[in-house]
Scaffold this active site. Structure first.
Site, short mmCIF file in Angstrom:
data_model
loop_
_atom_site.label_atom_id
_atom_site.label_comp_id
_atom_site.label_asym_id
_atom_site.label_seq_id
_atom_site.Cartn_x
_atom_site.Cartn_y
_atom_site.Cartn_z
N LYS A 79 4.23 -13.83 -18.54
CA LYS A 79 5.22 -12.78 -18.29
C LYS A 79 4.50 -11.44 -18.15
O LYS A 79 3.51 -11.19 -18.84
CB LYS A 79 6.17 -12.76 -19.50
N SER A 154 15.32 -12.50 -20.76
CA SER A 154 14.59 -11.68 -19.84
C SER A 154 13.37 -12.36 -19.20
O SER A 154 12.85 -11.88 -18.21
CB SER A 154 14.10 -10.43 -20.58
N SER A 178 15.27 -14.50 -25.15
CA SER A 178 14.65 -14.42 -23.82
C SER A 178 13.69 -15.54 -23.45
O SER A 178 13.22 -15.59 -22.32
CB SER A 178 13.92 -13.09 -23.67
#
Ligand code: GLN
Length: 486
Positions: A79, A154, A178
């Site tokens: 990420k 997310s 997330s």
């Protein structure tokens, strides 16, 4: 054979037997990205040259049989919240558009040491605030199972990149769901370890008392392999836990005889999707057949979790995000009107709408006169939520629930209504507030072909039993073998 469809353990076997090379596999993934990225947009940055270089090094080590781990030569993604030395790290924000970190986060360092090949940086909601990846300053990510749907958030790019076979595995972060919610939306396996199990050093902070890193993988075995590589105490993170890390693979026995699975009535609520409820209930029956016992438990403060989370997380975010002021690094806008003017313009242009909303909410609840009524009260209720779990775990070993109340929703459907968006995390948030480990794994599909996730929560530092339960379920079912057609 399609090399991009392999799991970590599948690929690792092939590499060891010299049936393929890391360079060959890395090229296959880069080609796959060329084909599907236009549709999925799971990456902000792709580091193809660096990846091929590292793949060649991995092949060298495999040829010599030196320092080979189950992750040597395995192409993964991280990420864009993890600092990567020399590689742009944006957190999907304009304010960090030009930020190139001078060091690696501990997670990235460990993954490099384990021999992985990092293909690039995954798209996400700006500063990890969101449940749909629509808050990325660059572009949304699209769900590989249905391109008009969100991948969750997310860590939507991380989940989608694994689901779309653009990498073997990826790493995301989970502050309120997330990792688990996007894993559920994209039909992959995701685990949020105990708070402190994985170092947060070099992971851009959103809410420091809740943030935790964890892997996305195609199956539970891969999840254990990734966790083995990233878990452990780190002197650079004072909140990381100094405790032995077991070999998580030893828990994968498919043996759940006598295991007690708590079923909290507060997680089977009105308004949740019927197909989700049915799939999760069926999953519980599968575990029962495998020898586990289902016991009713109660988590009475669950109804306060979303409220508590949005006070604690926004308060911490308002403080963490104060550092982005155009002075030391990142975006700087206008130097003509003096320092204050520069701060204001930089933050106004650099942050997106949701981030500004959170900063304002957090600043408000921390301000003199409101602190006791909001932030302090929320912290107290947080303790009650933690106590609920402690009490429940006296009568069970793990807790099973749906990961999210619905399958992936349509793009645009919830962006105008922050409260509805916040409610997407109703089943994942308490776990972060209590600091315990939680996992999501595929447990079925809606009639429209959208994945459904089963959540398993465990005691503090007991990722092992969570993985054991998940593995037993996975062994008895076939859901994890389905792949989207792109
Ligand atoms: N969706 C939640 C939020 O918007 C959780 C985000 C996360 O876990 N990073 O804050």
């Amino acid at each position: 054979m399609d090399l991009t469809s392999l799991t970590i353990h599948g690929l690792s076997d092939k590499l060891k037997k010299k049936e393929t090379t890391s360079v060959e596999v890395t090229k296959a993934f880069l080609k796959r990205m060329e084909e599907v990225e236009k549709k999925v947009h799971a990456f902000i940055t792709v580091t193809a040259d660096e990846a091929l270089k590292r793949a060649a090094e991995a092949d060298g080590r495999i040829a010599k049989g030196e320092g080979v781990t189950p992750l040597t030569g395995v192409p993964i993604a991280v990420k864009d919240i993890f600092c990567t030395k020399g590689v742009k790290t944006t957190c999907a924000s304009r304010i960090l558009d030009n930020f190139v970190p001078p060091y690696d986060s501990t997670v990235v360092r460990k993954l490099k040491e384990a021999g992985t090949v990092i293909l690039g940086k995954n798209n996400m909601d700006e500063f990890a605030m969101g449940s749909s990846t629509e808050n990325s300053a660059f572009s949304p990510t699209y769900n590989p199972w249905a391109l008009d749907r969100v991948p969750g958030g997310s860590s939507g790019g991380s989940a989608a990149s694994v689901a779309a076979s653009e990498c073997v595995a990826s790493v995301g972060t989970d502050t309120g769901g997330s990792i688990r919610q996007p894993a559920s939306c994209c039909g992959v396996v995701g685990i949020k370890p105990t708070y402190g199990r994985v170092s947060r050093f070099g992971m851009i902070a959103f809410a420091s008392s809740l943030d935790q890193a964890g892997p996305f993988t195609k199956d539970v075995t891969d999840s254990a392999i990734m966790l083995n590589a990233i878990a452990g105490w780190d002197p650079s993170d004072s909140t990381s836990i100094k405790a032995e890390v077991p070999d998580y693979r030893t828990f994968l026995t498919a043996e759940v005889n006598g295991l007690k699975i708590g079923i909290p009535k507060e997680y089977f609520i009105e308004g949740m999707d019927k197909e989700v409820e049915d799939s999760v209930k069926e999953a519980l029956e599968v575990l029962k057949k495998a020898g586990a016992t289902l016991v009713p438990v109660t988590l009475p403060h669950t109804e306060y979790a979303v409220g508590v989370y949005y006070l604690v997380a926004t308060a911490e975010a308002s403080s963490n995000l104060a550092r982005y002021d155009g002075v030391k690094y990142g975006l700087r806008v206008s130097e003509t009107g003096g320092l204050l003017d520069m701060y204001k313009k930089t933050r106004d242009e650099g942050f997106g709408g949701e981030v500004k909303r959170r900063i304002m909410l957090g600043t408000y609840s921390l301000s003199a006169g409101y602190y006791d009524a909001y932030y302090k009260k929320a912290s107290q209720v947080r303790t009650l939520i933690k106590n609920d779990f402690d009490a429940a775990f006296r009568s069970c070993d793990v807790i099973a629930t749906p990961t999210a109340p619905t399958a992936a929703f349509k793009l645009g459907e919830r962006v105008e209504d922050p409260l509805t968006m916040y409610l997407s995390d109703i089943f994942t948030i308490s776990c972060n507030l209590a600091g315990i480990p939680g996992m999501s794994l595929p447990c079925g599909f809606t009639k429209d072909g959208l994945p459904i996730g089963l959540q398993i929560l465990g005691r503090t530092l007991d990722e092992g039993t969570v993985l054991k339960t998940a593995y037993a379920y996975e062994q008895a079912t076939e859901w994890h073998k389905r792949r989207p057609k792109l």
